[in-house]
Design a protein around this motif. Sequence first.
Motif, short mmCIF file in Angstrom:
data_model
loop_
_atom_site.label_atom_id
_atom_site.label_comp_id
_atom_site.label_asym_id
_atom_site.label_seq_id
_atom_site.Cartn_x
_atom_site.Cartn_y
_atom_site.Cartn_z
N LYS A 177 0.84 -1.21 0.00
CA LYS A 177 0.00 0.00 0.00
C LYS A 177 0.87 1.25 0.00
CE LYS A 177 -4.27 -1.73 1.98
NZ LYS A 177 -5.21 -1.66 3.11
N LYS A 182 2.51 7.41 -4.34
CA LYS A 182 1.66 7.99 -3.29
C LYS A 182 2.47 8.99 -2.45
CE LYS A 182 -1.53 4.09 -2.88
NZ LYS A 182 -1.94 2.94 -2.02
N ARG A 185 2.54 12.18 -4.20
CA ARG A 185 1.26 12.88 -4.04
C ARG A 185 1.16 13.55 -2.68
NH1 ARG A 185 -2.65 9.38 -7.45
NH2 ARG A 185 -2.62 10.71 -9.29
N GLU B 153 -8.17 5.46 -4.45
CA GLU B 153 -6.88 6.17 -4.36
C GLU B 153 -6.95 7.22 -3.27
OE1 GLU B 153 -4.90 6.63 -8.73
OE2 GLU B 153 -6.88 7.54 -8.53
N SER B 156 -6.82 5.65 0.20
CA SER B 156 -5.50 5.21 0.62
C SER B 156 -4.62 6.40 1.03
CB SER B 156 -4.84 4.41 -0.52
OG SER B 156 -3.53 4.06 -0.19
N MET B 157 -4.65 7.47 0.22
CA MET B 157 -3.83 8.65 0.53
C MET B 157 -4.26 9.28 1.85
SD MET B 157 -2.04 8.87 -2.30
CE MET B 157 -1.25 10.30 -1.62
N GLN B 160 -3.30 7.26 4.80
CA GLN B 160 -1.86 7.36 5.08
C GLN B 160 -1.52 8.68 5.77
OE1 GLN B 160 0.53 6.36 1.61
NE2 GLN B 160 -0.32 4.31 1.49
#
Lengths: 212, 212
Positions: A177, A182, A185, B153, B156-157, B160
């Motif tokens: 993950k 990411k 981003r 997406e 997930s971002m 995190q």
Amino acid sequence: MPLNQTAREAERERIARHVLDLVKERGSEIPWTVAMAESGLTRARFEALFADYDDMFDAVAQTWLAPQLQVMEEVLATTLPPPRKMYEFFRRRFVISQERFRADPQFFSILCEMGAANFERVRSYVDLADHYLCELIAEAQADGYFAGLEIDEALSMINQMVTVYTMPDALIYLGDKLSEKKLARIVDTMFIGLSGEAGADASGVNTLKVAS
Amino acid sequence: MPLNQTAREAERERIARHVLDLVKERGSEIPWTVAMAESGLTRARFEALFADYDDMFDAVAQTWLAPQLQVMEEVLATTLPPPRKMYEFFRRRFVISQERFRADPQFFSILCEMGAANFERVRSYVDLADHYLCELIAEAQADGYFAGLEIDEALSMINQMVTVYTMPDALIYLGDKLSEKKLARIVDTMFIGLSGEAGADASGVNTLKVAS
């Protein structure tokens, strides 16, 4: 015969590498007496190299973290634009951890546990990373990013938002993950959105609306 | 005499609370046989309530996480603007954890360890939180936020970037570095900065510059 400083450092590193090999081989932290017995050195010689377990752990941590220190310094020395520079600052260390994790997840997990259990011994590494990150933040602020935030505030927010890419344990429970894409981003999201003004909308201090 | 469903649920919860009290009192996870002995129930009765340790752990986790589930549902039912709603979604759970941590750090730590060791048993809670967060993301996207990202997406971002506010262990090692104000900043930072375009500057895909 006492070793000179350079020879002593080299010898400490040699033993530290050997301890890391033993951790990998046996799948557990290596106690002081075992490290001594396995070192092939006399007790006196071993104790001349390492004052105690903590001192030996320092040498092991220093050896293990040397690649991370090196990439941080390399990135600091570049003249990339702030968003790219900060991305590389996190990305290169993440890639090192990810490769190590993939090469041997069990060994990696044990080293994470050792780091957590001896956190005071790795604190200087964390402090140095913070110090470098402050430099990057100051450069970014000179270009207008993170406006209205003290460096320490920006440092804390940034560290919190990228935690999963700096805390090695995250690889154990998040695995694939986590990705460089990411991370890129997240870094851009911070450069675009993080400022002294952020927080007012979410917490509602700019309106009369209340949450419940 | 077999219990009806309601009485059985109530009895499971009563025992789960008792197990939590025992964990708090003794400072350690409570094995199946100890829980049985301390329950005051006969073995047959206890085994009619819980099929095995995992089943008992489920009841304990459900009891412990009930307040979190409740605040998530409360927030989902509001009509707050997306940034405030998402902030409350994370904040209210964070406040519950923070209060519990401050009230009894040792008890809190043991429960974190138990959760980590039995992660499969708390996965349904994590999945539900993700499901709710997807709803919040869809609402935000309807208002133009997180443009150009698939819901998964964005999910997930966002997970995190707010990890330190959702992972209870973070309270143990970050403590007062975590605050509602910083969480509000992180949420706004995401609403301002997170989109399908974020990532290009940091990773340099939009320029010919290379990192090294």
